[in-house]
Scaffold this motif. Structure first.
Motif, mmCIF file in Angstrom:
data_model
loop_
_atom_site.group_PDB
_atom_site.id
_atom_site.type_symbol
_atom_site.label_atom_id
_atom_site.label_comp_id
_atom_site.label_asym_id
_atom_site.label_seq_id
_atom_site.Cartn_x
_atom_site.Cartn_y
_atom_site.Cartn_z
ATOM 1 N N GLY A 92 55.399 41.732 32.441
ATOM 2 C CA GLY A 92 56.234 41.073 31.462
ATOM 3 C C GLY A 92 55.895 41.081 29.950
ATOM 4 O O GLY A 92 54.833 41.913 29.649
ATOM 5 N N ALA A 93 56.881 40.474 29.178
ATOM 6 C CA ALA A 93 56.548 40.583 27.692
ATOM 7 C C ALA A 93 55.367 39.936 27.642
ATOM 8 O O ALA A 93 55.006 38.803 27.796
ATOM 9 N N GLU A 94 54.416 40.641 26.923
ATOM 10 C CA GLU A 94 52.873 40.355 26.396
ATOM 11 C C GLU A 94 51.874 40.230 27.565
ATOM 12 O O GLU A 94 50.984 39.170 27.328
ATOM 13 N N ARG A 95 52.385 40.457 28.771
ATOM 14 C CA ARG A 95 51.442 40.198 29.832
ATOM 15 C C ARG A 95 51.088 41.589 30.809
ATOM 16 O O ARG A 95 52.131 42.339 30.897
ATOM 17 N N ILE A 96 50.158 41.315 31.141
ATOM 18 C CA ILE A 96 49.627 42.307 32.234
ATOM 19 C C ILE A 96 49.066 41.661 33.451
ATOM 20 O O ILE A 96 48.434 40.502 33.425
ATOM 21 N N THR A 97 48.822 42.446 34.365
ATOM 22 C CA THR A 97 47.830 41.817 35.518
ATOM 23 C C THR A 97 46.701 42.697 35.911
ATOM 24 O O THR A 97 47.085 44.065 35.956
ATOM 25 N N TRP A 98 45.645 42.383 35.704
ATOM 26 C CA TRP A 98 44.385 42.948 36.139
ATOM 27 C C TRP A 98 44.046 43.054 37.565
ATOM 28 O O TRP A 98 44.259 41.933 38.046
ATOM 29 N N HIS A 99 43.753 44.147 38.040
ATOM 30 C CA HIS A 99 43.349 43.949 39.403
ATOM 31 C C HIS A 99 41.873 44.713 39.282
ATOM 32 O O HIS A 99 41.713 45.839 39.012
ATOM 33 N N MET A 100 41.128 43.898 39.911
ATOM 34 C CA MET A 100 39.435 44.105 39.820
ATOM 35 C C MET A 100 38.785 44.331 41.226
ATOM 36 O O MET A 100 39.523 43.513 42.170
ATOM 37 N N THR A 101 38.159 45.272 41.227
ATOM 38 C CA THR A 101 37.465 45.390 42.703
ATOM 39 C C THR A 101 35.838 45.343 42.313
ATOM 40 O O THR A 101 35.316 46.084 41.264
ATOM 41 N N TYR A 102 35.213 44.571 43.100
ATOM 42 C CA TYR A 102 33.675 44.496 42.877
ATOM 43 C C TYR A 102 33.074 44.879 44.324
ATOM 44 O O TYR A 102 33.467 44.399 45.393
ATOM 45 N N GLU A 103 32.240 45.963 44.097
ATOM 46 C CA GLU A 103 31.696 46.394 45.328
ATOM 47 C C GLU A 103 30.013 46.305 45.090
ATOM 48 O O GLU A 103 29.613 46.407 44.155
ATOM 49 N N VAL A 104 29.482 46.059 46.383
ATOM 50 C CA VAL A 104 27.970 46.007 46.406
ATOM 51 C C VAL A 104 27.773 47.186 47.621
ATOM 52 O O VAL A 104 28.122 47.104 48.623
ATOM 53 N N ARG A 105 26.973 47.844 47.193
ATOM 54 C CA ARG A 105 26.406 49.090 48.061
ATOM 55 C C ARG A 105 24.817 49.065 48.191
ATOM 56 O O ARG A 105 23.972 48.705 47.163
ATOM 57 N N GLN A 106 24.634 49.311 49.159
ATOM 58 C CA GLN A 106 22.722 49.584 49.655
ATOM 59 C C GLN A 106 22.859 51.103 50.031
ATOM 60 O O GLN A 106 23.271 51.070 51.264
ATOM 61 N N GLY A 107 22.508 52.063 49.394
ATOM 62 C CA GLY A 107 22.461 53.253 49.845
ATOM 63 C C GLY A 107 23.834 53.673 50.119
ATOM 64 O O GLY A 107 24.605 53.319 49.149
ATOM 65 N N GLU A 108 24.311 54.184 51.404
ATOM 66 C CA GLU A 108 25.578 54.514 51.627
ATOM 67 C C GLU A 108 26.358 53.586 52.261
ATOM 68 O O GLU A 108 27.609 53.586 52.452
ATOM 69 N N ARG A 109 25.675 52.587 52.551
ATOM 70 C CA ARG A 109 26.170 51.320 52.986
ATOM 71 C C ARG A 109 27.184 50.393 52.320
ATOM 72 O O ARG A 109 26.400 49.959 51.237
ATOM 73 N N LEU A 110 28.347 50.245 52.477
ATOM 74 C CA LEU A 110 29.114 49.100 51.555
ATOM 75 C C LEU A 110 28.817 47.851 52.049
ATOM 76 O O LEU A 110 29.196 47.261 53.089
ATOM 77 N N VAL A 111 28.157 47.000 51.221
ATOM 78 C CA VAL A 111 27.744 45.719 51.725
ATOM 79 C C VAL A 111 29.029 44.577 51.485
ATOM 80 O O VAL A 111 29.216 44.035 52.478
ATOM 81 N N SER A 112 29.717 44.932 50.475
ATOM 82 C CA SER A 112 30.779 43.879 50.426
ATOM 83 C C SER A 112 31.847 44.443 49.268
ATOM 84 O O SER A 112 31.512 45.411 48.316
ATOM 85 N N ARG A 113 33.037 44.212 49.469
ATOM 86 C CA ARG A 113 34.036 44.558 48.360
ATOM 87 C C ARG A 113 34.863 43.181 48.226
ATOM 88 O O ARG A 113 35.459 42.690 49.295
ATOM 89 N N ASP A 114 35.007 42.811 46.871
ATOM 90 C CA ASP A 114 36.021 41.702 46.502
ATOM 91 C C ASP A 114 36.903 42.082 45.486
ATOM 92 O O ASP A 114 36.823 42.837 44.860
ATOM 93 N N GLU A 115 38.206 41.630 46.103
ATOM 94 C CA GLU A 115 39.307 42.526 45.068
ATOM 95 C C GLU A 115 39.970 40.972 44.586
ATOM 96 O O GLU A 115 40.282 40.295 45.156
ATOM 97 N N VAL A 116 40.163 41.008 43.207
ATOM 98 C CA VAL A 116 40.803 39.744 42.750
ATOM 99 C C VAL A 116 41.961 40.260 41.583
ATOM 100 O O VAL A 116 41.677 41.452 40.976
#
Ligand SMILES: C[S@@+](CC[C@H](N)C(=O)[O-])C[C@H]1O[C@@H](n2cnc3c(N)ncnc32)[C@H](O)[C@@H]1O
Length: 246
Positions: free
Chosen positions: A182-206
């Motif tokens: 919209g006018a003067e507005r955006i929506t941010w889409h953020m992804t936060y990943e935690v990895r240990q070696g090859e393993r994806l421990v968690s993924r949060d999307e906000v």
């Protein structure tokens, strides 16, 4: 009182470590503006203090200053309070408050205001109220130091990695992308990943909304309140000093 709808309820656990790089890059430019704040004329305000990197900088740059740090997000406020309480020097001079900027009880006079990485959370109406309020509280030589971050107008931002931090055996990565909303507005889409070696421990999307504002827009909306705008430091920092006009 309406419950605070916290855009950082899930991501707050990652914000402090991921924003530390911004302070590494631009902390000195912020400190350079802070050194000019007349802390003897009133407390300094850190609005939207997050985990407190800016609060720490205010208190350390001006060792005589009293600081009020506002942080409405409970998870970030816990980091902030812990950071302040852990340092004897800060504990005596820094007060932590959980109100948002528009409803907080502010001191009558302020020696300076820091609003780092905050303004996009405030609507045009909220900013208008804020400028009116700050114009009455800022000491004559004080300023409100804020950042304007791209995009300065609504536009698509392709997905990019904004931060990566290793702690122990884990790597914390933050991704960001945005779309116009919209006018003067955006929506941010953020992804936060935690990895240990090859393993994806968690993924949060906000996702959260963000108001865009250009330097011209900032000048136009502050001028009616008797405030001027001065760019500060390297352009990529996006720092501006909002100052009372003579
Ligand atoms: C991107 S973070 C920046 C944190 C900190 N200023 C820094 O640069 O490290 C934005 C912060 O603003 C806070 N915030 C959002 N809306 C706010 C409001 N209306 N009043 C005060 N703080 C607000 C959020 O909770 C969050 O901590």
């Amino acid at each position: 009182m309406a419950e605070y709808d916290d855009p950082y309820a899930r991501s707050g656990q990652f914000i402090d470590i991921m924003i530390a790089g911004w302070w590494d890059h631009f902390g000195e430019a912020v400190a350079e503006a802070v050194r000019r704040m007349p802390a003897d004329r009133g407390p300094l305000l850190d609005a939207g203090a997050g985990g407190g990197w800016g609060t720490l900088l205010l208190a350390r740059t001006l060792p005589g200053a009293r600081v009020l740090a506002l942080e409405p997000s409970p998870v970030l406020r816990a980091v902030l309070l812990s950071r302040v309480a852990a340092s004897e020097g800060l504990r005596a001079r820094v007060t932590v408050d959980g109100d948002d900027l528009l409803s907080a009880r502010l001191p009558e006079r302020l020696g300076g205001v820091l609003m780092a990485n905050l303004v996009g959370h405030l609507s045009p109406d909220e900013r208008d109220r804020l400028w009116r309020d700050l114009a009455a509280r800022l000491a004559p030589d004080a300023c409100a130091l804020l950042t304007l971050a791209p995009p300065l107008e609504p536009e698509r931002v392709e997905r990019s990695r904004m931060s990566e931090v290793r702690v122990g055996e884990r790597v914390y990565t933050g991704w960001a992308e945005a779309e116009p909303a919209g006018a003067e507005r955006i929506t941010w889409h953020m992804t936060y990943e935690v990895r240990q070696g090859e393993r994806l421990v968690s993924r949060d999307e906000v996702s959260y909304d963000w108001w865009t504002l250009s330097e011209e827009g900032l000048r136009a909306e502050t001028a009616p309140h008797g405030l001027g705008v001065l760019p500060h430091g390297p352009a990529e920092a996006g720092l501006f000093r909002v100052v009372p006009q003579g």
